[in-house]
Design a protein around this motif. Structure first.
Motif, mmCIF file in Angstrom:
data_model
loop_
_atom_site.group_PDB
_atom_site.id
_atom_site.type_symbol
_atom_site.label_atom_id
_atom_site.label_comp_id
_atom_site.label_asym_id
_atom_site.label_seq_id
_atom_site.Cartn_x
_atom_site.Cartn_y
_atom_site.Cartn_z
ATOM 1 N N ARG A 1 1.146 -0.842 -0.302
ATOM 2 C CA ARG A 1 -0.017 0.161 -0.176
ATOM 3 C C ARG A 1 0.580 1.440 0.023
ATOM 4 N NH1 ARG A 1 -0.428 -1.015 5.545
ATOM 5 N NH2 ARG A 1 -0.160 -0.130 7.313
ATOM 6 N N PHE A 2 1.468 0.985 0.531
ATOM 7 C CA PHE A 2 2.695 3.091 0.606
ATOM 8 C C PHE A 2 3.461 2.647 -1.137
ATOM 9 C CE2 PHE A 2 4.099 1.334 5.398
ATOM 10 C CZ PHE A 2 2.603 2.301 5.841
ATOM 11 N N ILE A 3 3.480 1.812 -1.679
ATOM 12 C CA ILE A 3 4.698 2.092 -2.542
ATOM 13 C C ILE A 3 3.558 2.038 -3.735
ATOM 14 C CG2 ILE A 3 6.670 1.260 -1.973
ATOM 15 C CD1 ILE A 3 6.418 -1.598 -2.782
ATOM 16 N N THR A 4 2.324 1.812 -3.564
ATOM 17 C CA THR A 4 1.748 2.320 -4.035
ATOM 18 C C THR A 4 0.916 3.225 -4.293
ATOM 19 O OG1 THR A 4 -0.160 0.119 -3.861
ATOM 20 C CG2 THR A 4 0.950 -0.202 -5.501
ATOM 21 N N GLY A 5 0.931 3.953 -3.481
ATOM 22 C CA GLY A 5 -0.008 5.554 -3.383
ATOM 23 C C GLY A 5 -1.090 4.892 -2.389
ATOM 24 N N GLN A 6 -1.086 3.663 -1.687
ATOM 25 C CA GLN A 6 -2.735 3.249 -1.113
ATOM 26 C C GLN A 6 -2.411 3.868 0.798
ATOM 27 O OE1 GLN A 6 -5.287 0.507 -3.893
ATOM 28 N NE2 GLN A 6 -2.816 0.060 -4.120
ATOM 29 N N GLY A 7 -1.692 3.787 1.546
ATOM 30 C CA GLY A 7 -1.468 4.428 2.724
ATOM 31 C C GLY A 7 -2.892 5.527 2.989
ATOM 32 N N ARG A 8 -3.172 5.530 4.231
ATOM 33 C CA ARG A 8 -4.182 6.356 5.030
ATOM 34 C C ARG A 8 -3.852 6.504 5.565
ATOM 35 N NH1 ARG A 8 -9.867 6.650 4.721
ATOM 36 N NH2 ARG A 8 -10.388 7.757 6.598
ATOM 37 N N TYR A 9 -2.884 8.307 5.639
ATOM 38 C CA TYR A 9 -1.816 8.997 6.508
ATOM 39 C C TYR A 9 -3.580 10.345 7.168
ATOM 40 C CZ TYR A 9 1.240 7.094 4.195
ATOM 41 O OH TYR A 9 2.469 6.019 3.319
ATOM 42 N N VAL A 10 -3.267 10.992 8.118
ATOM 43 C CA VAL A 10 -4.252 11.466 8.377
ATOM 44 C C VAL A 10 -4.401 12.781 7.382
ATOM 45 C CG1 VAL A 10 -4.735 13.005 10.206
ATOM 46 C CG2 VAL A 10 -3.192 11.245 10.875
ATOM 47 N N ASP A 11 -4.108 13.351 6.936
ATOM 48 C CA ASP A 11 -4.631 14.358 5.739
ATOM 49 C C ASP A 11 -5.479 13.341 4.778
ATOM 50 O OD1 ASP A 11 -4.630 16.832 4.503
ATOM 51 O OD2 ASP A 11 -3.122 16.283 3.077
ATOM 52 N N ASP A 12 -5.376 12.435 4.253
ATOM 53 C CA ASP A 12 -6.375 11.471 3.718
ATOM 54 C C ASP A 12 -7.877 11.008 4.022
ATOM 55 O OD1 ASP A 12 -5.103 10.781 1.444
ATOM 56 O OD2 ASP A 12 -3.541 9.401 2.362
ATOM 57 N N VAL A 13 -7.914 11.704 5.023
ATOM 58 C CA VAL A 13 -9.261 11.691 5.943
ATOM 59 C C VAL A 13 -10.282 13.095 5.470
ATOM 60 C CG1 VAL A 13 -10.133 11.218 8.452
ATOM 61 C CG2 VAL A 13 -8.502 10.361 8.332
ATOM 62 N N LYS A 14 -11.153 12.670 5.334
ATOM 63 C CA LYS A 14 -12.114 13.444 5.220
ATOM 64 C C LYS A 14 -13.362 13.174 5.857
ATOM 65 C CE LYS A 14 -10.171 14.418 0.663
ATOM 66 N NZ LYS A 14 -9.204 13.785 0.390
ATOM 67 N N MET A 15 -13.936 13.599 6.495
ATOM 68 C CA MET A 15 -15.823 14.260 6.871
ATOM 69 C C MET A 15 -16.098 15.248 6.518
ATOM 70 S SD MET A 15 -14.080 13.621 10.995
ATOM 71 C CE MET A 15 -12.943 12.034 11.390
ATOM 72 N N VAL A 16 -17.595 15.068 6.670
ATOM 73 C CA VAL A 16 -18.443 14.780 6.698
ATOM 74 C C VAL A 16 -19.019 16.971 6.580
ATOM 75 C CG1 VAL A 16 -21.027 15.983 6.067
ATOM 76 C CG2 VAL A 16 -20.059 13.212 5.006
ATOM 77 N N GLY A 17 -18.572 17.722 6.605
ATOM 78 C CA GLY A 17 -18.677 19.466 7.317
ATOM 79 C C GLY A 17 -17.606 19.667 8.118
ATOM 80 N N MET A 18 -16.329 19.250 6.859
ATOM 81 C CA MET A 18 -15.252 19.404 7.646
ATOM 82 C C MET A 18 -14.641 20.569 7.626
ATOM 83 S SD MET A 18 -11.598 16.699 7.272
ATOM 84 C CE MET A 18 -11.443 17.856 5.542
ATOM 85 N N SER A 19 -14.288 21.454 8.692
ATOM 86 C CA SER A 19 -13.730 22.794 8.286
ATOM 87 C C SER A 19 -12.271 22.620 8.384
ATOM 88 C CB SER A 19 -14.132 23.445 9.239
ATOM 89 O OG SER A 19 -13.354 23.257 10.936
ATOM 90 N N TYR A 20 -11.189 23.762 8.033
ATOM 91 C CA TYR A 20 -9.975 23.609 7.654
ATOM 92 C C TYR A 20 -8.407 24.746 8.912
ATOM 93 C CZ TYR A 20 -10.444 21.010 4.779
ATOM 94 O OH TYR A 20 -10.821 19.424 2.942
ATOM 95 N N ALA A 21 -8.174 24.460 9.183
ATOM 96 C CA ALA A 21 -7.529 25.632 10.347
ATOM 97 C C ALA A 21 -6.304 26.139 10.565
ATOM 98 C CB ALA A 21 -7.814 24.671 11.941
ATOM 99 N N HIS A 22 -6.367 27.501 10.281
ATOM 100 C CA HIS A 22 -4.535 27.934 10.200
ATOM 101 C C HIS A 22 -4.204 28.689 11.537
ATOM 102 C CE1 HIS A 22 -0.861 29.236 7.990
ATOM 103 N NE2 HIS A 22 -1.871 29.982 7.884
ATOM 104 N N PHE A 23 -2.897 28.479 11.700
ATOM 105 C CA PHE A 23 -2.633 28.772 12.852
ATOM 106 C C PHE A 23 -2.018 30.266 12.352
ATOM 107 C CE2 PHE A 23 -2.818 24.811 14.387
ATOM 108 C CZ PHE A 23 -3.483 24.853 15.812
ATOM 109 N N ILE A 24 -2.052 31.051 13.656
ATOM 110 C CA ILE A 24 -1.002 32.693 12.794
ATOM 111 C C ILE A 24 -0.360 32.348 14.169
ATOM 112 C CG2 ILE A 24 -1.335 35.272 13.562
ATOM 113 C CD1 ILE A 24 -4.319 34.380 13.429
ATOM 114 N N ARG A 25 1.232 32.680 13.836
ATOM 115 C CA ARG A 25 2.201 32.280 14.498
ATOM 116 C C ARG A 25 2.876 33.288 14.513
ATOM 117 N NH1 ARG A 25 2.439 26.542 15.288
ATOM 118 N NH2 ARG A 25 1.461 25.468 13.223
ATOM 119 N N SER A 26 3.734 33.056 15.838
ATOM 120 C CA SER A 26 4.743 34.811 16.150
ATOM 121 C C SER A 26 5.638 34.514 15.225
ATOM 122 C CB SER A 26 5.293 34.473 17.430
ATOM 123 O OG SER A 26 6.188 35.653 17.660
ATOM 124 N N PRO A 27 5.996 35.856 14.821
ATOM 125 C CA PRO A 27 6.660 35.797 13.635
ATOM 126 C C PRO A 27 8.407 36.256 15.030
ATOM 127 C CG PRO A 27 5.826 38.227 13.603
ATOM 128 C CD PRO A 27 5.369 37.492 14.117
#
Lengths: 266, 779
Positions: free
Chosen positions: B17-43
């Motif tokens: 599954r890894f070398i055929t691109g079929q691994g399932r990683y966290v970013d592959d998880v999709k949920m109905v109604g999913m929203s996205y977080a972006h952090f504001i970080r100190s410069p």
């Protein structure tokens, strides 16, 4: 990446017209610098005009004592070209060492020169070989083309269409890659023209971008041999210094890479 | 050994599954109604947060919420914890400042989050983040240890005066003083162990879902230890009680220690998912990985070693300043103490050792365990010391080592560790033979004729793995036990599921753990599956780090197997009308020894589940659980020798040869072990030659991308020559020791010793870049 309008230009005229329409247009010719910068939101062009698919801008022509490489020709094609390998083997060799295979398939000579990264390889060859940069408006001698870090003689909306290299009697390129980026920490291109002149250019070394190296040129004019540089001293003043190399280290590399370029040139 | 049993070079099951691109990683998880977080970080590396204005951002398209550090404090989400209590010399507990998940008042490193935008898309979240106005009041920063301990240095936390977290020591100071007073020779060495960025291939990520009806949370996260994450999120961060929180670590693309910890981003994602009542996804990018994944190493040390007139070691004195960054990460406190100073005896009889370790706050990214964790720092210091001593004493470095090797086991060092077994002569002899050590002077002379400086460098490492005996680590301050659990389910049709608390993020557990079962039961590994990484499936577990999976997790599987076998034998004996003591297991069958009477495993399993004909009083089913707590650490050890050439014109190093002779005890899958050694060596060599974090004086991270941080590439590395010498670990049922960190622990000293040998100058720090080597040659 911010939203942008992408245009694939069908001709040079089309590219110029599309460019003029945008409020803040950029030409794209391979995208090895522009796209990563856009992805990091450090550039936000309103319009991106892709010139890399214009048929008239791709190809290599060798006639007589001139090698002409059209601007959208990828590095891979230059590296693989039998005609270039025969006429100016150092140029093919230089192209074969740019980046990695993915970069060489996408990156183009015109894109590299227009960007004029102070650590790019092509500017050293263009300057040392005394090439001419041809645009949709004019021909610019190498001497007048490079204007410092990421700066060139190109005007807004001007497109490089081709680069013409005079075939030298001898030429060689030696590059010491930055360990991280693999750009040139210092690269030196040496050329002996058919008229017997010697021209040497270094990239990656100077705070002002690609530069001619007078002390090496003079030594090689007297004696075209690596050993002729043994007594040459390169001044560290004006050279770049960063975590990968101090100015005195780069000064040393200019000399050592110069010697290795002469050896490669034969 | 069967074709798929212990010792077989079985191809990894998971690679399809890894070398055929079929691994399932966290970013592959999709949920109905999913929203996205972006952090504001100190410069800024150090600043007061005077105010956060999100009025304009909230008006932007797709924005659901802008949440700040003050809100997370108001909601009583707990501060991040450090799970190992260290006591200073003077008996005082370590001094820690609070680490809120997002900074409400003060930021202390570049990249620390102050707020998060939740939006319908990732790009909308990023757009809105640019419209959030954070008013900072910049403060002076202390960007490294030397700056942070100066008088008048900027102070990070009021709780830690002088930026000192602890001033700890181990060993017998008086005995060491006595040893030095008797010394014929004393060798001193000052060195830096450079800071590294772990750079796992997969950046960290989290998908959090709050189920309002059930008041239940689910968190998909890039973790090496999902149960520990659940425990910490529940017990300390007040997110949810354990039975209302499911943590899943699916396929994870590398960790190297950096994914042990429970980071602010996972906490915020969970908290935010309830706040906005939407699933929330956060996927870090590479820049965030550079800025916020716990860094590794970063020691400044001074060491002195005393020798008698026969070049026997009398004593070792070490003083180390360890940089913890701006906050104390989960296991950070243990790394430069119990994982470092306890290994300072190395492979040698050192009658007296005294080490002081001063932990220091700086305005940099927090530092914690990274592949090897403390042991590379110990090994590097000791092995550079041995090489330096050999040169000063004018003896061959291999002879000096051999003269001082521990030869009798078990061996109690002066710094806690009790080595159970080893054969250090066997390793160094194997390595010396592999590299033709005797022929080196001739090769050096030949290289010199070609204008090259050739050098050879040795490193003899020992490490403590298989962490760890719970009682022992508890007595040293650990907040958790370090046992492991396994459950074996033999299904009614005879297939087997192994549930393990270990977590595979590249190690190949789905293959090696099956091999243990195949060895015991004679079943093909295709009939066995490994279940891990989900707190709803696996009973409990402490996860994977410290080369512990096979020595602790594997041992737990063996313990559970023994219970399964015992019950299955009873069932077989009953079915075959034989005595239980006459039943043997061969090739997947339960046989009456000395007869042709046999019953296959699936029939035993079926009998267990139909329960039509079980021995009187036996419960149906065939499923057993075991918790295994080791009795000692394991002690992998070995010898690495590196031969290389330096180009004096450029300072560039080129490998000629690199040989490794390791003792890992029994090997379950030699191919996977070799892969682990290759990876470890790449990271050890990376530290020696290429990798190194640079902050400028203001605390800005200069090496914040691959354009400036040199990750090892294939063409930077030699083709390794590996070999194994074996002493079986007496402490666990498999005789295994662990192999995941060895390369990273032993390699760097071999490389630096070889370069300093080549150039004839011992003053060289890692990474030994061409620029540094050239300056070391030419001054």
């Amino acid at each position: 990446m911010y939203e942008t309008n992408y245009h694939r230009a069908s001709s040079i005229d089309d590219a110029v017209a599309q460019f003029a329409k945008g409020t803040d247009s950029k030409f794209l010719s391979g995208g090895q610098t522009l796209l990563p910068v856009m992805k990091q939101r450090l550039a936000a062009p309103s319009d991106v005009i892709d010139v890399a698919k214009i048929k008239d801008m791709i190809g290599i022509d060798v006639s007589g004592d001139t090698v002409t490489i059209k601007a959208a020709t990828p590095h891979y094609d230059v590296a693989q070209s039998d005609a270039v390998k025969k006429a100016i083997p150092a140029l093919a060799s230089l192209a074969s060492e740019i980046g990695d295979p993915a970069v060489r398939y996408r990156g183009t000579i015109g894109g590299s020169l227009a960007n004029n990264d102070p650590a790019a390889d092509y500017p050293a060859a263009v300057l040392a070989l005394g090439a001419t940069v041809k645009t949709n408006k004019r021909s610019i001698p190498a001497e007048d083309f490079f204007k410092g870090l990421f700066s060139t003689a190109l005007e807004d909306g001007e497109i490089i269409t081709a680069v013409s290299f005079p075939v030298p009697a001898k030429a060689g390129y030696a590059k010491f890659p930055n360990p991280a980026s693999r750009f040139a920490l210092t690269g030196v291109f040496v050329a002996k023209t058919k008229a017997g002149d010697v021209r040497v250019a270094a990239t990656g070394a100077s705070q002002s971008g690609v530069m001619r190296v007078g002390p090496i040129e003079q030594a090689l004019k007297a004696n075209w041999a690596a050993s002729a540089l043994d007594s040459v001293t390169i001044a560290a003043s004006g050279l770049l210094a960063d975590i990968h190399g101090s100015a005195d280290y780069r000064a040393n590399l200019v000399k050592v890479m110069g010697q290795r370029a002469v050896t490669a040139a034969g | 050994m069967g074709v798929e049993g212990i010792g077989a070079r079985v191809v990894r099951k998971e690679d399809r599954r890894f070398i055929t691109g079929q691994g399932r990683y966290v970013d592959d998880v999709k949920m109905v109604g999913m929203s996205y977080a972006h952090f504001i970080r100190s410069p800024h590396a150090h600043a007061k947060v005077k105010g956060i204005n999100s009025t304009e951002a909230m008006k932007m398209p797709g924005v659901i919420a802008v949440l700040t550090g003050q809100q997370i404090v108001d909601d009583k989400v707990g501060n991040l914890i450090c799970g190992w209590a260290i006591t200073s010399k003077d008996g005082s507990p370590m001094k820690m400042g609070a680490w809120p998940a997002m900074a409400p008042e003060t930021v202390r490193f570049v990249g620390q989050a102050v707020a998060v935008v939740i939006a319908e898309t990732k790009n909308q979240a990023k757009d809105a983040a640019e419209a959030v106005v954070v008013d900072y009041e910049e403060l002076p920063a202390a960007a490294d240890v030397r700056a942070a301990i100066k008088s008048g240095a900027p102070q990070l936390h009021p709780e830690a005066p002088g930026n000192i977290v602890y001033d700890w020591h181990i060993g017998d100071e008086a005995a060491v003083g006595d040893a030095f007073s008797k010394a014929a020779n004393v060798v001193t060495l000052e060195l830096t162990n450079n800071r590294l960025v772990p750079n796992a291939m997969e950046p960290r990520a989290a998908v959090a879902h709050y189920d309002q009806a059930e008041e239940h949370y689910t968190l998909y996260t890039t973790s090496q230890n999902p149960h520990v994450a659940r425990l910490v999120l529940s017990a300390f961060y007040n997110i949810a009680p354990e039975h209302k929180l499911r943590v899943i670590a699916p396929d994870v693309g590398g960790g190297f220690g950096s994914k042990i910890y429970i980071y602010p981003e996972e906490m915020v994602a969970l908290w935010a998912s309830k706040k906005v009542n939407r699933p929330v996804k956060w996927t870090g990018d590479r820049s965030e990985a550079f800025l916020t994944d716990a860094h590794g190493r970063d020691h400044v040390s001074k060491a002195e070693m005393a020798f008698d007139k026969d070049n026997k070691i009398l004593g070792l004195r070490v003083k180390t300043h360890a940089n913890f960054g701006a906050y104390m990460s989960l296991f950070s406190s243990a790394v430069p103490t119990y994982l470092y100073a306890t290994l300072l005896s190395g492979q040698y009889v050192i009658p007296a050792i005294y080490a002081e370790v001063i932990g220091v706050y700086t305005n940099t990214t927090p530092v914690d365990a990274y592949r090897g964790a403390g042991r590379p720092e110990a090994s590097y210091l000791l092995e550079r010391m041995m090489e330096t001593a050999a040169r000063q004493l004018k003896v061959d470095p291999t002879e000096l080592r051999k003269k001082n090797f521990i030869n009798q086991f078990p061996y109690q060092t002066p710094v806690i560790m009790a080595y159970d077994i080893g054969d250090f002569h066997a390793s160094i002899d194997a390595a010396m033979k592999a590299i033709d050590y005797a022929g080196f002077p001739a090769r050096k002379a030949k290289a010199k004729a070609n204008g090259k400086l050739r050098g050879i460098g040795v490193s003899c490492y020992i490490e403590a793995c298989g962490i760890a005996p719970s009682k022992a680590v508890g007595s040293l301050g650990a907040g958790v036990g370090l046992w492991e659990s396994a459950e074996i389910r033999v299904n009614p049709v005879g297939t087997i599921e192994v549930l393990t608390g270990s977590h595979s993020h590249g190690q190949g557990h789905e293959t090696t753990f099956c091999q243990i079962i195949a060895e015991r039961l004679g079943v093909p590994i295709s009939q066995v599956s490994i279940v891990h990484g989900d707190t709803d499936k696996v009973q409990f577990g402490m996860g994977t780090y410290g080369s512990r999976s096979i020595a602790v997790g594997g041992a737990a599987i063996v313990k559970a197997m023994e219970k399964v076998e015992a019950k299955a034998k009873k069932i077989a004996a009953h079915a075959l009308e034989a005595s239980e003591s006459d039943i043997v297991i061969e090739n997947g069958e339960f046989k009456v020894t000395g007869t042709d009477k046999a019953i296959a495993l699936p029939m035993v399993a079926l009998a267990a589940y139909t329960a039509h004909n079980l021995p009187d009083g036996m419960e149906p089913g065939l499923k057993e659980t075991a918790f295994y707590d080791p009795t000692n650490f394991t002690f992998p050890a070995g010898a690495y020798i590196c031969e290389l050439e330096v180009d004096p014109g450029t300072g560039k190093t080129s490998f000629v040869n690199f040989v490794a002779a390791d003792d890992f005890g029994r090997l379950i899958n030699p191919m996977i072990v070799e892969g682990q050694v290759h990876g470890g060596l790449a990271q050890g060599i990376g530290q020696a030659l290429l990798e190194g974090v640079v902050y400028d004086d203001t605390g800005q991270l200069v090496t914040a991308s691959f354009m400036d941080y040199t990750m090892p590439r294939a063409d930077d590395l030699p083709s390794f020559q590996l070999s194994h010498t074996t002493t079986l670990c007496p402490g666990n049922p498999l005789g295994v020791k662990g192999c995941g960190e060895a390369g990273a622990i032993g390699a760097s000293a071999a490389v630096i010793n070889a370069i300093t040998d080549a150039i004839g100058n011992n003053k060289l720090e890692m990474p030994a870049t061409p620029d540094r080597v050239w300056h070391a040659i030419h001054g």
